[in-house]
Design a protein around this motif. Sequence first.
Motif, short mmCIF file in Angstrom:
data_model
loop_
_atom_site.label_atom_id
_atom_site.label_comp_id
_atom_site.label_asym_id
_atom_site.label_seq_id
_atom_site.Cartn_x
_atom_site.Cartn_y
_atom_site.Cartn_z
N HIS A 112 9.17 6.62 8.35
CA HIS A 112 7.94 6.82 9.12
C HIS A 112 6.80 6.12 8.39
CE1 HIS A 112 4.75 8.67 11.45
NE2 HIS A 112 4.17 9.04 10.32
N ALA A 113 6.01 5.36 9.12
CA ALA A 113 4.88 4.63 8.56
C ALA A 113 3.59 5.13 9.18
CB ALA A 113 5.03 3.13 8.79
N SER A 114 2.60 5.40 8.35
CA SER A 114 1.32 5.93 8.81
C SER A 114 0.19 5.06 8.29
CB SER A 114 1.14 7.37 8.29
OG SER A 114 -0.17 7.84 8.54
N ALA A 115 -0.72 4.67 9.20
CA ALA A 115 -1.87 3.83 8.85
C ALA A 115 -3.11 4.71 8.76
CB ALA A 115 -2.06 2.71 9.84
N HIS A 116 -3.15 5.60 7.77
CA HIS A 116 -4.24 6.57 7.70
C HIS A 116 -5.55 5.95 7.22
CE1 HIS A 116 -2.90 6.61 3.45
NE2 HIS A 116 -4.16 6.86 3.21
N GLY A 117 -5.50 4.77 6.61
CA GLY A 117 -6.72 4.19 6.05
C GLY A 117 -7.35 3.12 6.89
N GLY A 118 -6.88 2.93 8.12
CA GLY A 118 -7.43 1.87 8.95
C GLY A 118 -6.53 0.65 8.94
N ARG A 119 -6.59 -0.13 10.00
CA ARG A 119 -5.77 -1.34 10.11
C ARG A 119 -6.32 -2.39 9.14
NH1 ARG A 119 -1.95 -3.58 13.01
NH2 ARG A 119 -2.03 -5.77 13.60
N GLY A 120 -5.48 -2.81 8.24
CA GLY A 120 -5.88 -3.73 7.18
C GLY A 120 -5.55 -3.17 5.81
N LYS A 121 -5.44 -1.86 5.71
CA LYS A 121 -5.01 -1.21 4.47
C LYS A 121 -3.51 -1.02 4.51
CE LYS A 121 -5.76 2.98 1.70
NZ LYS A 121 -6.43 4.30 1.66
N GLY A 122 -2.87 -1.02 3.34
CA GLY A 122 -1.44 -0.80 3.28
C GLY A 122 -1.04 0.53 3.89
N PHE A 123 0.07 0.55 4.60
CA PHE A 123 0.55 1.76 5.25
C PHE A 123 1.04 2.75 4.19
CE2 PHE A 123 1.67 0.53 9.87
CZ PHE A 123 0.53 -0.23 9.97
N GLN A 124 1.16 4.01 4.61
CA GLN A 124 1.83 5.02 3.80
C GLN A 124 3.19 5.28 4.41
OE1 GLN A 124 -0.45 8.48 2.91
NE2 GLN A 124 1.22 9.52 1.82
N TYR A 125 4.23 5.39 3.55
CA TYR A 125 5.60 5.45 4.02
C TYR A 125 6.27 6.76 3.61
CZ TYR A 125 4.85 0.45 4.65
OH TYR A 125 4.34 -0.76 5.04
N PHE A 126 7.03 7.29 4.56
CA PHE A 126 7.88 8.46 4.31
C PHE A 126 9.30 8.07 4.72
CE2 PHE A 126 3.62 9.79 5.32
CZ PHE A 126 3.33 10.77 4.38
N MET A 127 10.26 8.26 3.82
CA MET A 127 11.63 7.86 4.13
C MET A 127 12.61 8.89 3.60
SD MET A 127 13.56 4.23 3.44
CE MET A 127 15.15 3.90 4.19
N ARG A 128 13.31 9.54 4.50
CA ARG A 128 14.38 10.46 4.16
C ARG A 128 13.95 11.50 3.13
NH1 ARG A 128 20.21 7.61 3.89
NH2 ARG A 128 20.52 7.42 6.13
N GLY A 129 12.84 12.13 3.37
CA GLY A 129 12.37 13.17 2.46
C GLY A 129 11.54 12.67 1.30
N HIS A 130 11.46 11.37 1.10
CA HIS A 130 10.63 10.80 0.04
C HIS A 130 9.24 10.52 0.59
CE1 HIS A 130 13.71 9.79 -3.07
NE2 HIS A 130 14.51 9.88 -2.03
N ASP A 131 8.23 11.00 -0.08
CA ASP A 131 6.88 10.54 0.18
C ASP A 131 6.68 9.29 -0.67
OD1 ASP A 131 4.23 10.03 0.52
OD2 ASP A 131 3.50 12.00 -0.06
N ALA A 132 6.92 8.13 -0.07
CA ALA A 132 6.87 6.87 -0.80
C ALA A 132 5.44 6.38 -0.98
CB ALA A 132 7.69 5.80 -0.08
N LEU A 133 4.44 7.21 -0.62
CA LEU A 133 3.03 6.84 -0.77
C LEU A 133 2.81 5.48 -0.12
CD1 LEU A 133 2.50 8.14 -4.40
CD2 LEU A 133 1.97 9.29 -2.25
N HIS A 134 2.22 4.55 -0.84
CA HIS A 134 1.96 3.22 -0.28
C HIS A 134 3.05 2.23 -0.66
CE1 HIS A 134 -1.95 3.87 1.57
NE2 HIS A 134 -2.29 4.60 0.53
N GLY A 135 4.26 2.71 -0.94
CA GLY A 135 5.38 1.82 -1.24
C GLY A 135 6.07 2.11 -2.55
N GLY A 136 5.68 3.17 -3.26
CA GLY A 136 6.22 3.42 -4.58
C GLY A 136 7.70 3.72 -4.63
N ASP A 137 8.31 4.14 -3.50
CA ASP A 137 9.74 4.42 -3.47
C ASP A 137 10.48 3.57 -2.45
OD1 ASP A 137 9.65 6.33 -5.46
OD2 ASP A 137 9.38 7.99 -4.08
N LEU A 138 9.85 2.52 -1.95
CA LEU A 138 10.46 1.65 -0.95
C LEU A 138 10.26 0.20 -1.39
CD1 LEU A 138 11.76 1.22 1.87
CD2 LEU A 138 9.44 1.19 2.82
N ALA A 139 11.34 -0.44 -1.81
CA ALA A 139 11.27 -1.83 -2.27
C ALA A 139 11.42 -2.77 -1.09
CB ALA A 139 12.37 -2.10 -3.29
N VAL A 140 10.48 -3.70 -0.94
CA VAL A 140 10.52 -4.68 0.14
C VAL A 140 10.44 -6.08 -0.49
CG1 VAL A 140 9.39 -5.54 2.22
CG2 VAL A 140 9.46 -3.09 1.76
#
Length: 520
Positions: A112-140
């Motif tokens: 799940h991706a959430s744009a809580h800071g407005g379009r242009g700011k990095g999204f916040q990610y939630f994946m399988r119970g992980h709060d990956a914040l702005h990408g800290g647990d999701l490698a792209v």
Amino acid sequence: MRTVAAALCSLVAAWGAPAAGAPAAGAADAAPTAERPPEDGPPDSDAADRDAANPDPGDRAPADPDPADAVVVEDTGGTSVAPSARRWDAAALARAPGRSADELLRLVPGLHASAHGGRGKGFQYFMRGHDALHGGDLAVRLEGVPLNEPSNVHGHGYLDLHFIPEPLLAGMAAAPGASRAEVGDFAVAGSVDLTLGAATPGPGARARGGTDRSGGLSLWAGQPGGAGFAAAEIDAGQGVGEARSWRLARAGAGGARPLPGGGALRGWALAGAQRFESPGTLREDDVLSGRMAWTEAYPGSGGGEGLRALGALSAEGRRGSATGGAQLWGGLRRLRLDQNFTGYLRAPLRGDGTRQTHAATSLGVRTMGGAQLGPRARVEGGTDARFDQIHQATQGLGAGGAVWGAPLERAGQVLDGAVYAQGRWAPAPPLLLRPGLRAEGLALQAEPDALDPDGAAQTAGALLPKLEVAAWPDRPVSAGLAAGRGLRSPALEGLGIGDRATIALVDTGELGLRWRPGPG
């Protein structure tokens, strides 16, 4: 508009044209691409996994004496065989709703991706119970280049994909957990690989608008087979409510040239800039009393601007069943974020706003290779190294936009190096095994500052075992297991006392059944 599109097409054609005596442009894609997902095939394609167990007879390695029900392993470019691993080609991505690479990540199962800071700011990610914040647990990664930003001032592993032109996204592959040896830092909840290319061949243009008072224009050009591509985009809007406007511009170009012996030289460069507002938060009593609507915002609620440029040059080749390649990449990053989530609680006169600034220069090199060990086994491996020069600061920000107080600064360097190996082995029908091991080491150097006059230097390292098992991977119903140890590196601003940095190690696992309806 037609003139600009034609100019883009001419530029791409000049790069993609083969040299005298060289194979046609389409031959560039026939060369091995050790990390890239395919640029054709059905949506959500698992063809690579099935081909590993049941390749085309014309491409088979010499068969065993008893070929009945044999599982033949071939080069699949690091394809994950985890039960929930997925792949999408350009056609599938084009049909998905989304105006940016960030939004297309919502296709990944369990993310799940959430744009809580407005379009242009990095999204916040939630994946399988992980709060990956702005990408800290999701490698792209983009064409194998890591996109997560280590020690970013707003969040370690910050992931901002707004600089990637959407028409150039030609493929995406996702895998859960930490079972892939070729991916290192931040691959905890999962990992995603993005592929560049001409998603829609030929010169083209597209205009769009939305009910959020937005509009955009995309121009692109490309050659069939991905030999050359280019695109430019602008995107702007006011959003639904106050303090939600944005302005984005991004562009990119690249291509491939065949090399003697069946190899390929591939290069690309992208750049993007954005400026945006952020509505922040509202007091509950202000909304319940009717003093403010949920679409409104307090003065000085926040926003920011960013700039990012990234480019890479890679060479790949093949000799018999052996493949090899190397990649050199570099990037430049600038970011400013203004935010205020508590109003005037801590600073009744000036307000609780803060301004974060971040500047980084990154350089990296990768090597990769593989060799066939008979019809039932293949070994792959490589090295990764990256260096980041970082400077960041946090300072108080008044409601009128003026900064105040002494900034909290940190500057330093981060060096990350790794070596990995993984195999693909079919011991007996119907099993396919993919064991792997990654060794990763980090060195961090923080320069002297007001909080730490002596500076700090620390190192860290870890061994990361991996394993994937697939049963009946070529059947409509298959079973699989994926397990591995993932790594989240230490942040530069969190260095403590001593010479050893604290790292986070996370063990992940997945066991599941998979059903592929339809033929094949």
